[in-house]
Design a protein around this motif. Sequence first.
Motif, PDB file in Angstrom:
ATOM      1  N   PRO A  78      -2.675   0.742  -3.174  1.00  8.60           N
ATOM      2  CA  PRO A  78      -1.564   0.000  -3.789  1.00  8.60           C
ATOM      3  C   PRO A  78      -2.029  -0.932  -4.893  1.00  8.60           C
ATOM      4  O   PRO A  78      -1.299  -1.196  -5.831  1.00  8.60           O
ATOM      5  CB  PRO A  78      -0.960  -0.767  -2.608  1.00  8.60           C
ATOM      6  CG  PRO A  78      -2.056  -0.847  -1.593  1.00  8.60           C
ATOM      7  CD  PRO A  78      -2.853   0.397  -1.762  1.00  8.60           C
ATOM      8  N   TRP A  79      -3.231  -1.463  -4.756  1.00  9.63           N
ATOM      9  CA  TRP A  79      -3.878  -2.183  -5.858  1.00  9.63           C
ATOM     10  C   TRP A  79      -5.367  -1.888  -5.761  1.00  9.63           C
ATOM     11  O   TRP A  79      -5.914  -1.621  -4.698  1.00  9.63           O
ATOM     12  CB  TRP A  79      -3.569  -3.680  -5.833  1.00  9.63           C
ATOM     13  CG  TRP A  79      -4.040  -4.427  -4.636  1.00  9.63           C
ATOM     14  CD1 TRP A  79      -5.199  -5.115  -4.504  1.00  9.63           C
ATOM     15  CD2 TRP A  79      -3.347  -4.584  -3.391  1.00  9.63           C
ATOM     16  NE1 TRP A  79      -5.291  -5.678  -3.260  1.00  9.63           N
ATOM     17  CE2 TRP A  79      -4.159  -5.379  -2.564  1.00  9.63           C
ATOM     18  CE3 TRP A  79      -2.106  -4.125  -2.904  1.00  9.63           C
ATOM     19  CZ2 TRP A  79      -3.784  -5.718  -1.263  1.00  9.63           C
ATOM     20  CZ3 TRP A  79      -1.745  -4.468  -1.612  1.00  9.63           C
ATOM     21  CH2 TRP A  79      -2.573  -5.263  -0.813  1.00  9.63           C
ATOM     22  N   GLU A  80      -6.068  -1.929  -6.877  1.00  7.54           N
ATOM     23  CA  GLU A  80      -7.379  -1.308  -7.035  1.00  7.54           C
ATOM     24  C   GLU A  80      -8.416  -1.696  -5.981  1.00  7.54           C
ATOM     25  O   GLU A  80      -9.134  -0.836  -5.500  1.00  7.54           O
ATOM     26  CB  GLU A  80      -7.941  -1.608  -8.432  1.00  7.54           C
ATOM     27  CG  GLU A  80      -9.340  -1.067  -8.684  1.00  7.54           C
ATOM     28  CD  GLU A  80      -9.474   0.401  -8.317  1.00  7.54           C
ATOM     29  OE1 GLU A  80     -10.545   0.787  -7.793  1.00  7.54           O
ATOM     30  OE2 GLU A  80      -8.513   1.164  -8.510  1.00  7.54           O
ATOM     31  N   PRO A  81      -8.520  -2.931  -5.535  1.00  7.74           N
ATOM     32  CA  PRO A  81      -9.608  -3.212  -4.592  1.00  7.74           C
ATOM     33  C   PRO A  81      -9.382  -2.700  -3.172  1.00  7.74           C
ATOM     34  O   PRO A  81     -10.298  -2.720  -2.371  1.00  7.74           O
ATOM     35  CB  PRO A  81      -9.700  -4.748  -4.600  1.00  7.74           C
ATOM     36  CG  PRO A  81      -8.879  -5.198  -5.756  1.00  7.74           C
ATOM     37  CD  PRO A  81      -7.837  -4.165  -5.941  1.00  7.74           C
ATOM     38  N   VAL A  82      -8.159  -2.271  -2.816  1.00  2.00           N
ATOM     39  CA  VAL A  82      -7.838  -1.969  -1.422  1.00  2.00           C
ATOM     40  C   VAL A  82      -7.259  -0.558  -1.310  1.00  2.00           C
ATOM     41  O   VAL A  82      -6.351  -0.189  -2.050  1.00  2.00           O
ATOM     42  CB  VAL A  82      -6.831  -2.993  -0.848  1.00  2.00           C
ATOM     43  CG1 VAL A  82      -6.516  -2.659   0.608  1.00  2.00           C
ATOM     44  CG2 VAL A  82      -7.376  -4.403  -0.970  1.00  2.00           C
ATOM     45  N   THR A  83      -7.806   0.223  -0.359  1.00  2.00           N
ATOM     46  CA  THR A  83      -7.314   1.569  -0.085  1.00  2.00           C
ATOM     47  C   THR A  83      -7.025   1.720   1.401  1.00  2.00           C
ATOM     48  O   THR A  83      -7.875   1.381   2.243  1.00  2.00           O
ATOM     49  CB  THR A  83      -8.340   2.630  -0.508  1.00  2.00           C
ATOM     50  OG1 THR A  83      -8.576   2.533  -1.906  1.00  2.00           O
ATOM     51  CG2 THR A  83      -7.843   4.035  -0.178  1.00  2.00           C
ATOM     52  N   PHE A  84      -5.845   2.227   1.728  1.00  2.87           N
ATOM     53  CA  PHE A  84      -5.489   2.560   3.103  1.00  2.87           C
ATOM     54  C   PHE A  84      -5.545   4.085   3.255  1.00  2.87           C
ATOM     55  O   PHE A  84      -5.157   4.813   2.342  1.00  2.87           O
ATOM     56  CB  PHE A  84      -4.074   2.071   3.437  1.00  2.87           C
ATOM     57  CG  PHE A  84      -3.912   0.586   3.343  1.00  2.87           C
ATOM     58  CD1 PHE A  84      -4.177  -0.231   4.436  1.00  2.87           C
ATOM     59  CD2 PHE A  84      -3.488  -0.007   2.160  1.00  2.87           C
ATOM     60  CE1 PHE A  84      -4.025  -1.606   4.354  1.00  2.87           C
ATOM     61  CE2 PHE A  84      -3.329  -1.376   2.064  1.00  2.87           C
ATOM     62  CZ  PHE A  84      -3.609  -2.184   3.162  1.00  2.87           C
ATOM     63  N   TYR A  85      -6.035   4.555   4.419  1.00  5.47           N
ATOM     64  CA  TYR A  85      -6.095   5.997   4.614  1.00  5.47           C
ATOM     65  C   TYR A  85      -5.763   6.369   6.055  1.00  5.47           C
ATOM     66  O   TYR A  85      -5.891   5.557   6.980  1.00  5.47           O
ATOM     67  CB  TYR A  85      -7.476   6.549   4.232  1.00  5.47           C
ATOM     68  CG  TYR A  85      -8.601   6.173   5.172  1.00  5.47           C
ATOM     69  CD1 TYR A  85      -8.909   6.948   6.290  1.00  5.47           C
ATOM     70  CD2 TYR A  85      -9.373   5.035   4.933  1.00  5.47           C
ATOM     71  CE1 TYR A  85      -9.941   6.607   7.146  1.00  5.47           C
ATOM     72  CE2 TYR A  85     -10.409   4.688   5.776  1.00  5.47           C
ATOM     73  CZ  TYR A  85     -10.688   5.471   6.887  1.00  5.47           C
ATOM     74  OH  TYR A  85     -11.707   5.117   7.739  1.00  5.47           O
ATOM     75  N   ALA A  86      -5.301   7.601   6.220  1.00  2.00           N
ATOM     76  CA  ALA A  86      -5.030   8.162   7.537  1.00  2.00           C
ATOM     77  C   ALA A  86      -5.463   9.626   7.522  1.00  2.00           C
ATOM     78  O   ALA A  86      -5.384  10.296   6.483  1.00  2.00           O
ATOM     79  CB  ALA A  86      -3.552   8.056   7.889  1.00  2.00           C
TER      80      ALA A  86
END
Length: 657
Positions: free
Chosen positions: A419-427
């Motif tokens: 959602p913003w460059e430093p943070v990634t969520f994954y499943a």
Amino acid sequence: MAALLALTAGARAQRLDETAAADDLMMLDTITVTATKSGERVYDSLSGSSVLTGTDLQRSLQPGSVTDILRLVPNVTTQTSGGDPGAGVNIRGLQDYGRVNVLVDGARQNFAREGHGANGQFYFDPEMMKSVDVTRGPVSTIYGSGAIGGVVSFTTLDAGDILKDDATLGGRIKGVWDTNGPAPLIHGEVAARSGTAFDILAAATLRAAGNYTDGRGATVDFTAQDLLSGLVKARIRPADNHEITLSALRIGNAFESGLGTIYNTRTNADTYTAGYRWTPDSDFWNLSAKTYFTTTNVEQRTLSGLNVGGLKTFEIGTFGIDAFNTSRFETGPLRHEVTVGGDLFNDQVETTDSYGTSAQLTPSGRRMVAGAFVQDKITYASWLEIVGALRYDFYRLSGNGIENEGTRLSPKITAGVTPWEPVTFYASYAEGYRAPALIETLIEGFHPPPVSAGRFFPNPDLKPEIAHNIEGGVNVRFNDVLAANDQFRLKVGVFRNRVDDYIEQVFTRFPIPGGYQYQNIAQAVLHGYEAEGVYDAGSFFFSLAGGVTDGKNAKTGEGLNSVSPGKISGTVGFRALDASLEFGVRVTGVAQKKDAADFGFVGDGYALVDVFASWKIKPDMIAGLVIQNLFDRQYTQYLNAQPSPGLSAKASLSIRY
């Protein structure tokens, strides 16, 4: 005097230049390849992945074993026995018989034998390590069949690790003294290159360790061991975009061990690889192919008991091939990275025993496993990434008149959102497939004397294990947080892995009077969480890594003996003298495992404190000091039968020419 002053001034100017340059540089993230084969930064990978480099470990740990190397990785432990330097790797509560795919330079290490320790060991020399890449969970089946626990991939040294950019010939020599053993070690490397067309490395290690003492100062018998290892690796570039890599590695150990019966044991683990890469200026072609042969031979001569002088041998030879190609293209707004490949390996087990029943308990036989896969890594803009994969597996095993075979398709789907460059969520959802091992299927006979523990029965109807893994997590990557050029990296993940037809050795009443047999026990369910992170500001740094796994037999509700207790490790370090001096402290805490006694193991919790220091005396001369178990704590690592070492100090000196 004039010459000395000139050299001193030149060295000072070079140091100032290097320091000024270092102020403008930012540390690069390590790269994981076990996550997708194509290579990506660890804190970008949509999986529970970790990478440790040999350089970092030598500076802060001076590892003397595989256990030392992997102790800092979340939800990863090892099982060892006595003085045997072989280790079984456990990831998220799964180990033995290929549940964790261990690779050395891309070659599978499939040695296993039935016994009271780990039923799946490999031998390695930490001095030969360039890096180790760990991916947890069955999300990396592109690295071969069976890895329902995960993949551990070791890469050995090459000439580029020794030679400076403009050097054609060089070397390194290193000496280590360990006070708890005591254990002197000498390691040497020589490397040469001819332009960009050819380079070669040769390395060797000699180590002689005595029996160590535990935290109470008591000598732990049968923990002495000798090591002699050698590595040769060459890279040939016959033309632009073509590279051939050839390597040969031997790990030789000698030690005495045993429970009721004492054996003099010699092991030789050999790994031979031949690899080819073609990387033209093309979006369609990026081809890698490798063939390998590994063999582990264990020779034991009886020193006590009824059959003094008796000889038994265990040998497994594995031939394998692995090839894949990665293509890159776009369809509208979507960017694709498609990898297509296949792999095959064949295990040949030969066991002999001049007196006992070991040839039946670790039976001879043959197993062939093959597979093919396709994976598409899709990227949309800079905020969405989807990885879809499908793997087909086939196996056939035979021995003692028994034959077994099977096939399966295993899918994988992973989605990552930034959602913003430093943070990634994954499943992610991934399935894995492990064919039964030869021992699990063919084991037969009585427990060797002097212990009478019953009979073992083969199981020709044993079915493969199938893992269904769900996991999710978040990756965090911040730069310039508190100061210029500092970095903060963090990975946090949760998982639930359901293994259908889980294979475990159980007692069966039939045929009368009963005995032990490997059977499919319906379901094993493992779940937990893990985290690792680091903050580095140049003059100081700290890191944290930890994880907790819980698991049970879903049929009976009982716990699984392979699930280790939770563990957390934190390190605080400092750099001084233009970063030529690095020192720090590490604290590791291990939780209590309340049901350990039910499985015959020690499950007490404990905390350990280590300190370390590394001083770059000159650019090519490094001295190090590591003190492990500073407060001489008495403890026994879960799954091991003997207490671990007490206070141990390791002093080292490395000189590069």
